[in-house]
Design a protein around this motif. Structure first.
Motif, PDB file in Angstrom:
ATOM      1  N   THR A 105      -6.645  26.847  12.207  1.00 56.33           N
ATOM      2  CA  THR A 105      -5.917  28.091  12.416  1.00 56.33           C
ATOM      3  C   THR A 105      -4.423  27.815  12.355  1.00 56.33           C
ATOM      4  N   GLU A 106      -3.754  28.573  11.508  1.00 55.62           N
ATOM      5  CA  GLU A 106      -2.315  28.419  11.353  1.00 55.62           C
ATOM      6  C   GLU A 106      -1.598  29.197  12.441  1.00 55.62           C
ATOM      7  N   GLY A 107      -0.300  29.027  12.522  1.00 57.50           N
ATOM      8  CA  GLY A 107       0.495  29.687  13.550  1.00 57.50           C
ATOM      9  C   GLY A 107       0.454  31.201  13.493  1.00 57.50           C
ATOM     10  N   ASP A 108       0.143  31.747  12.313  1.00 59.72           N
ATOM     11  CA  ASP A 108       0.084  33.202  12.179  1.00 59.72           C
ATOM     12  C   ASP A 108      -1.285  33.769  12.550  1.00 59.72           C
ATOM     13  N   GLY A 109      -2.208  32.915  13.022  1.00 54.65           N
ATOM     14  CA  GLY A 109      -3.524  33.371  13.445  1.00 54.65           C
ATOM     15  C   GLY A 109      -4.576  33.392  12.352  1.00 54.65           C
ATOM     16  N   TRP A 110      -4.225  32.972  11.146  1.00 56.27           N
ATOM     17  CA  TRP A 110      -5.192  32.933  10.047  1.00 56.27           C
ATOM     18  C   TRP A 110      -5.822  31.547   9.970  1.00 56.27           C
ATOM     19  N   ARG A 111      -7.137  31.508  10.030  1.00 52.25           N
ATOM     20  CA  ARG A 111      -7.900  30.254   9.906  1.00 52.25           C
ATOM     21  C   ARG A 111      -8.269  30.080   8.436  1.00 52.25           C
TER      22      ARG A 111
END
Length: 172
Positions: A105-111
């Protein structure tokens, strides 16, 4: 690089109902695949184990030489980051990496995730599962592929999806 499917999931929009709906649909998808001559197992080197449908994870591969990379659709809520670590298997091998505990999961909430299928037969099940996930997740799931949805690359997956769910899938 190899023939690969890629996806990103907006973890802020994940709800338990998404996972439970896919888990409810998965056995029919796996049964239809087997009827079409496509076997799916949990791992390619563990042909007697059923796919995993628990803990927010849907995990499967093709058996033996008919598999390639394991498909892992993670619909769990955000997990704390973990480092891949060797775990002991029941067959006493330690070369197995517990990469399922690694959160992409990236910092923007997208896995983000991907699965290289090398055009093996289980690719049809991967495609059908991604189409069904798109059905439930909508814009919270972004899918891309080295293949083209509208041609032969996704044809077996589209056919499998239609056979199980009775409708024509749209491009994920």
């Amino acid at each position: 690089m190899g023939y690969t499917h890629y996806w990103r999931i907006n973890t802020a929009e994940l709800e338990p109902r998404h996972f439970f709906a896919l888990v409810a649909d998965a056995p029919a998808l796996f049964d239809a695949a087997r009827s079409a001559g496509i076997d799916v197992t949990r791992e390619s080197d563990r042909p007697n184990e059923l796919p995993r449908l628990a803990g927010g994870l849907i995990i499967f591969n093709g058996p033996g030489d008919l598999g390639h990379e394991t498909f892992c659709l993670d619909l769990s809520p955000h997990r704390p980051p973990a480092v891949a670590r060797p775990v002991e298997r029941d067959d006493d091998q330690l070369a197995w990496w517990d990469w399922y505990n690694y959160d992409n999961t990236e910092g923007d909430g997208w896995r983000h995730a991907f699965c290289k299928t090398a055009h093996q037969p289980y690719d049809a099940v991967v495609c059908a599962m991604l189409m069904r996930a798109k059905h439930y997740l909508g814009d919270a799931l972004l899918v891309s592929s080295d293949g083209d949805f509208d041609n032969e690359d996704w044809a077996a997956g589209r056919d499998l999806y239609s056979a199980v769910f009775g409708d024509t899938p749209t491009s994920p």
